[in-house]
Scaffold this motif. Structure first.
Motif, PDB file in Angstrom:
ATOM      1  N   LEU A 314       0.813  -1.213   0.000  1.00 50.08           N
ATOM      2  CA  LEU A 314       0.000   0.000   0.000  1.00 50.08           C
ATOM      3  C   LEU A 314       0.850   1.268   0.000  1.00 50.08           C
ATOM      4  CD1 LEU A 314      -2.904  -0.956   2.443  1.00 50.08           C
ATOM      5  CD2 LEU A 314      -2.995  -0.735  -0.029  1.00 50.08           C
ATOM      6  N   LEU A 315       1.999   1.237   0.657  1.00 48.66           N
ATOM      7  CA  LEU A 315       2.861   2.419   0.684  1.00 48.66           C
ATOM      8  C   LEU A 315       3.321   2.771  -0.737  1.00 48.66           C
ATOM      9  CD1 LEU A 315       4.388   4.576   2.242  1.00 48.66           C
ATOM     10  CD2 LEU A 315       6.259   2.917   2.576  1.00 48.66           C
ATOM     11  N   GLU A 316       3.644   1.753  -1.512  1.00 46.78           N
ATOM     12  CA  GLU A 316       4.077   1.987  -2.888  1.00 46.78           C
ATOM     13  C   GLU A 316       2.941   2.575  -3.726  1.00 46.78           C
ATOM     14  OE1 GLU A 316       5.711  -0.652  -6.684  1.00 46.78           O
ATOM     15  OE2 GLU A 316       5.828  -1.443  -4.636  1.00 46.78           O
ATOM     16  N   VAL A 317       1.718   2.069  -3.536  1.00 47.51           N
ATOM     17  CA  VAL A 317       0.562   2.577  -4.281  1.00 47.51           C
ATOM     18  C   VAL A 317       0.296   4.030  -3.926  1.00 47.51           C
ATOM     19  CG1 VAL A 317      -1.933   2.326  -4.622  1.00 47.51           C
ATOM     20  CG2 VAL A 317      -0.487   0.286  -4.502  1.00 47.51           C
ATOM     21  N   VAL A 318       0.327   4.354  -2.606  1.00 47.03           N
ATOM     22  CA  VAL A 318       0.036   5.714  -2.165  1.00 47.03           C
ATOM     23  C   VAL A 318       1.100   6.689  -2.662  1.00 47.03           C
ATOM     24  CG1 VAL A 318      -0.210   7.201  -0.138  1.00 47.03           C
ATOM     25  CG2 VAL A 318      -1.291   4.939  -0.169  1.00 47.03           C
ATOM     26  N   GLU A 319       2.345   6.290  -2.620  1.00 46.36           N
ATOM     27  CA  GLU A 319       3.424   7.192  -3.064  1.00 46.36           C
ATOM     28  C   GLU A 319       3.301   7.525  -4.546  1.00 46.36           C
ATOM     29  OE1 GLU A 319       6.926   5.142  -1.890  1.00 46.36           O
ATOM     30  OE2 GLU A 319       7.043   6.125   0.082  1.00 46.36           O
ATOM     31  N   LYS A 320       2.922   6.542  -5.369  1.00 47.08           N
ATOM     32  CA  LYS A 320       2.737   6.819  -6.796  1.00 47.08           C
ATOM     33  C   LYS A 320       1.584   7.798  -7.017  1.00 47.08           C
ATOM     34  CE  LYS A 320       4.631   2.517  -8.668  1.00 47.08           C
ATOM     35  NZ  LYS A 320       4.345   1.280  -9.457  1.00 47.08           N
ATOM     36  N   LEU A 321       0.527   7.637  -6.244  1.00 48.37           N
ATOM     37  CA  LEU A 321      -0.608   8.552  -6.377  1.00 48.37           C
ATOM     38  C   LEU A 321      -0.235   9.958  -5.927  1.00 48.37           C
ATOM     39  CD1 LEU A 321      -3.538   6.274  -5.138  1.00 48.37           C
ATOM     40  CD2 LEU A 321      -3.284   7.235  -7.419  1.00 48.37           C
ATOM     41  N   LEU A 322       0.541  10.045  -4.843  1.00 49.79           N
ATOM     42  CA  LEU A 322       0.922  11.369  -4.340  1.00 49.79           C
ATOM     43  C   LEU A 322       1.801  12.106  -5.343  1.00 49.79           C
ATOM     44  CD1 LEU A 322       1.569  10.773  -0.528  1.00 49.79           C
ATOM     45  CD2 LEU A 322      -0.501  11.561  -1.676  1.00 49.79           C
ATOM     46  N   GLU A 323       2.624  11.370  -6.089  1.00 53.36           N
ATOM     47  CA  GLU A 323       3.446  12.019  -7.115  1.00 53.36           C
ATOM     48  C   GLU A 323       2.562  12.720  -8.159  1.00 53.36           C
ATOM     49  OE1 GLU A 323       6.028   9.196  -8.864  1.00 53.36           O
ATOM     50  OE2 GLU A 323       7.179   8.809  -7.016  1.00 53.36           O
ATOM     51  N   TYR A 324       1.447  12.120  -8.493  1.00 58.01           N
ATOM     52  CA  TYR A 324       0.538  12.728  -9.461  1.00 58.01           C
ATOM     53  C   TYR A 324      -0.229  13.899  -8.847  1.00 58.01           C
ATOM     54  CZ  TYR A 324      -3.714  13.309 -12.229  1.00 58.01           C
ATOM     55  OH  TYR A 324      -4.766  13.838 -12.940  1.00 58.01           O
TER      56      TYR A 324
END
Length: 462
Positions: A314-324
């Motif tokens: 989940l941390l990886e998913v959230v970080e990718k979303l935050l970049e956008y």
């Protein structure tokens, strides 16, 4: 039996129960009565036999027997149904009162003082055979006492006939009474049936009162009323959903019609036509997205969404979303942060969409210069994702309805941008529930937080 009504079944069971009880009671009374009469006859025979043996015990010779006849006649002749025979050792009849009787040979030889029964055509006899010892004589006399119990047996036969007639009448009467009682007891069920038969979209708010309903049926009626409440709620939601669909589709369709009518009102150059087509394309994309979202929700309602079963960080998913979303947040001076870590099983694209909806929703209502926080917490067998943003507090009465389709806390529908149809949170809930998780929202002190709880498969270590 399966085709019979419940009232008829209860009536038959009541009739069978009454018939069984009366049959057992009648047979028991008949058996006890016959046993009682037999005991009385045996007692009388024993008394007469004992007295006869005592009288005969005074004899010293058979030649003196005639002297005892008056005494024996007075003892044995007083009973109307009693026949007495006294035989010597050779079987010669010494005494017979009221007269000789042809007793079967096996009963003449019985000397164990037990009661025997003998039937001659329609006559029934009950008797006892014993020996009487004389003084100084080795060979005893044989005493046979016989009761004519024909009238006893006739009485019991008549009683049995009337019993069976009474049993048939009682069975019919009990069946009728059982039908009346069962029909009266089934009245509340008929009321429920009548209410159910009269149900329509306009009468879903009607309820069956519990006061006149028997205690045994109150749970059923309560369940029926609860079902009506759920149907009423579902119907209201469906009606609102239909109205919301019409409202949301009316705006882009109206725009398309207006733009097209304006362009067609007179001849225009190519650039004007292109601008109109681009404008129409935006509305068509919005309608297409709304239709896709509604199809997704329809599949979710019917259990057709089957997420993949892969391990997701989940941390990886959230970080990718935050970049956008940081590109959009920087324009308003909003900061995005994430903390914690967790791993779950599911469909990465679906969870990506669910978290994206929450971040987009948080970004829409967060004031400039504030911070949106995403916290991932590992709690035993579950992982909790919390998306928290500052902003106006949501009233408690709106919290449970936020996940309804097209629902907005502002009845005037002024919230959000034109591209926001109000389906994002509904889709997010469907995705979380498809992953066997749950989602809820709390809002207080100027902060709103959405909580997503999902089954975890272990924490990813750095």
């Amino acid at each position: 039996m399966n085709s019979l009504s419940l009232t008829t079944r209860m009536s038959l069971m009541f009739m069978l129960a009454v018939t069984a009880v009366l049959t057992v009671a009648g047979l028991s009374i008949n058996h006890l009565s016959q046993r009682h009469f037999k005991m009385l006859d045996q007692q009388t025979l024993n008394e007469k036999l004992y007295s006869t043996q005592r009288i005969l015990g005074e004899l010293s010779s058979v030649d003196q027997f005639n002297e005892l006849k008056p005494q024996l006649k007075a003892l044995l002749g007083a009973h109307r149904d009693l026949t007495a025979l006294i035989l010597d050792s050779n079987g010669k009849v010494l005494f017979a009162d009221p007269g000789p009787v042809n007793v079967p040979e096996q009963f003449r030889l019985t000397t164990n003082n037990s009661v025997w029964e003998w039937q001659d055509q329609e006559q029934m006899f009950r008797g006892m055979t014993a020996q009487a010892t004389m003084v100084g004589q080795e060979k005893p006399l044989t005493v046979i006492l016989i009761f004519d119990v024909t009238h006893h047996m006739a009485f019991f036969k008549t009683l049995q006939q009337w019993f069976w007639i009474g049993l048939v009448i009682s069975a019919l009467v009990s069946a009728a009474l059982g039908w009346m009682v069962a029909r009266s007891g089934m009245r509340p069920i008929r009321q429920v049936t009548m209410v159910a038969a009269s149900m329509s979209a306009k009468s879903l708010k009607d309820r069956i009162p519990l006061a006149p309903v028997p205690k045994e049926l109150q749970q059923m009626v309560s369940s029926f009323n609860a079902m009506l409440s759920r149907l009423d709620d579902a119907f209201v939601r469906l009606s609102n959903f239909s109205a919301d669909i019409a409202h949301e589709l009316r705006t882009p369709l109206s725009n398309l019609m207006t733009h097209t009518e304006v362009v067609l009102s007179r001849k225009r150059d190519t650039e004007d036509y292109e601008n109109n087509l681009y404008s129409n394309l935006d509305d068509l994309k919005r309608m297409s997205k709304m239709i896709d979202d509604m199809l997704f929700l329809a599949k979710s309602d019917n259990g057709l969404i089957k997420p993949e079963n892969k391990q997701i960080d989940l941390l990886e998913v959230v970080e990718k979303l935050l970049e956008y979303y940081r590109l959009l947040a920087d324009e308003s001076g909003i900061e995005l942060t994430v903390s914690g870590a967790g791993r779950v099983r599911g469909d990465v694209l679906m969870l990506h969409r669910a978290i994206s909806n929450l971040l987009s929703n948080a970004l829409r209502y967060t004031p400039e210069g504030q911070t949106i926080r995403v916290d991932i917490q590992q709690k035993g067998t579950s992982t909790l994702v919390v998306v928290e943003n500052p902003g106006e507090t949501i009233a408690p009465e709106h919290l449970e309805k936020l996940f309804d389709r097209f629902y907005r806390a502002d009845p005037a529908r002024r919230e959000g941008s034109p591209s926001n149809a109000g389906l994002g949170l509904s889709i997010t809930r469907s995705i979380i529930e498809a992953h066997e998780g749950k989602i809820w929202c709390d809002s207080s002190n100027g902060k709103t937080a959405f909580h997503m709880e999902l089954p975890s498969v272990g924490l990813k270590r750095a």
